[in-house]
Design an enzyme around this catalytic site. Structure first.
Site, short mmCIF file in Angstrom:
data_model
loop_
_atom_site.label_atom_id
_atom_site.label_comp_id
_atom_site.label_asym_id
_atom_site.label_seq_id
_atom_site.Cartn_x
_atom_site.Cartn_y
_atom_site.Cartn_z
N ASP A 62 0.84 -1.20 0.00
CA ASP A 62 0.00 0.00 0.00
C ASP A 62 0.87 1.24 0.00
O ASP A 62 1.95 1.26 0.61
CB ASP A 62 -0.90 0.03 1.24
N HIS A 113 -6.76 2.53 -4.05
CA HIS A 113 -6.75 2.73 -2.60
C HIS A 113 -7.51 4.02 -2.24
O HIS A 113 -7.24 4.62 -1.20
CB HIS A 113 -5.31 2.82 -2.11
N HIS A 117 -7.95 8.78 0.60
CA HIS A 117 -7.71 7.95 1.79
C HIS A 117 -8.60 8.34 2.97
O HIS A 117 -8.13 8.52 4.10
CB HIS A 117 -6.24 8.06 2.19
N HIS A 207 3.96 -2.15 2.97
CA HIS A 207 3.85 -0.76 2.54
C HIS A 207 5.10 -0.36 1.77
O HIS A 207 6.22 -0.69 2.18
CB HIS A 207 3.63 0.15 3.74
#
Length: 262
Positions: A62, A113, A117, A207
């Site tokens: 991510d 994503h 966010h 990540h």
């Protein structure tokens, strides 16, 4: 004293009733049992893991902030001849458009994503849709069409979130192994944690800007290969059709298809 006796009697009766209910549910025909379960639970869940006999796993990274370690990550993946799935938000894609292109040029894929966010559960359906559509259009403009894989920020979801994603033809994805690289525990801790938990069909969360992520992967990837695991892109692991997701576990399973081995 009488009230204590009654309380014990009520507790006994409730336990007996629940026990009989569980027994009956377990002995219903498969179809009727399934219908009962559907009536008692309408909870939707994302894909946490894929039920497969093959030793295939997916590593997902991510990204919302930073790309300091991404070039090294790409080198590590190239050295180990694997492709993975990145999940990027809109601000990352706007800050690092050339890096996004390099990622896809190296054979990796980019999932959605969201654009900003946010905590999706606090948004309306229309706002959730805008987050997904806006970011997917950004991905398309930068690197071309990509799989419609979606990971909600913070791992936060609800029936509303999943249904909006489904209406837009997205598969909502979580993870079965959290590397905890975001806690910066050290490369050895990350590597050991994943190595001990890994199994066929696992989806690993990491990540792209984790301090120890690259160091961990440099050690982890040869270990996985030695154990017989194949690291694949998420789009090559999840089922696209003819599947269901267990509501209690999030495991994505094939519907019965005689003769097929996944």
């Amino acid at each position: 004293m009488m009230s204590l006796y009654l309380s014990k009697r009520i507790a006994f009766m409730l336990t007996l009733i629940i026990g009989i209910g569980i027994f009956l549910l377990g002995n219903l025909s498969p179809n009727l049992s399934k219908q009962v379960m559907m009536l008692t639970s309408d909870r939707l869940v994302p894909v946490y893991k894929v039920d497969t006999r093959k030793k295939k796993v997916a590593i997902t990274l991510d990204g919302m902030w930073g790309a300091k370690y991404t070039p090294r990550l790409l080198e590590i993946f190239k050295e180990n001849d694997i492709q993975i799935t990145f999940f990027f938000g809109g601000n990352w894609l706007e800050d690092y458009p050339d890096m996004a292109k390099k990622i896809v040029d190296n054979g990796h894929e980019i999932g959605n994503h969201t654009y900003s966010h946010p905590h999706l559960n606090s948004l309306t359906k229309e706002e959730i849709e805008e987050e997904l559509v806006r970011n997917q259009q950004l991905i398309k403009n930068l690197v071309g069409e990509q799989p419609k894989l979606f990971r909600p920020p913070f791992g936060e979801y609800s029936n509303k979130v999943i249904n909006v994603a489904k209406d837009l033809n997205f598969q909502t994805i979580q993870w079965s192994i959290d590397s905890l690289d975001w806690k910066e525990p050290g490369a050895d801790v990350i590597t050991d944690r994943i190595s001990k938990k890994i199994g066929p069909g696992d989806i690993i969360l990491m990540h792209n800007n984790g301090l120890h992520t690259a160091d961990a992967l440099e050690v982890l990837l040869p270990k996985l290969k030695a154990k017989g695991y194949e690291v694949v892109k998420l789009s090559e692991l999840v089922y696209k059709d003819n599947y269901y997701i267990e509501s209690h576990s999030g495991v994505q399973k094939r519907r019965i298809n005689p003769g097929r081995v996944d």
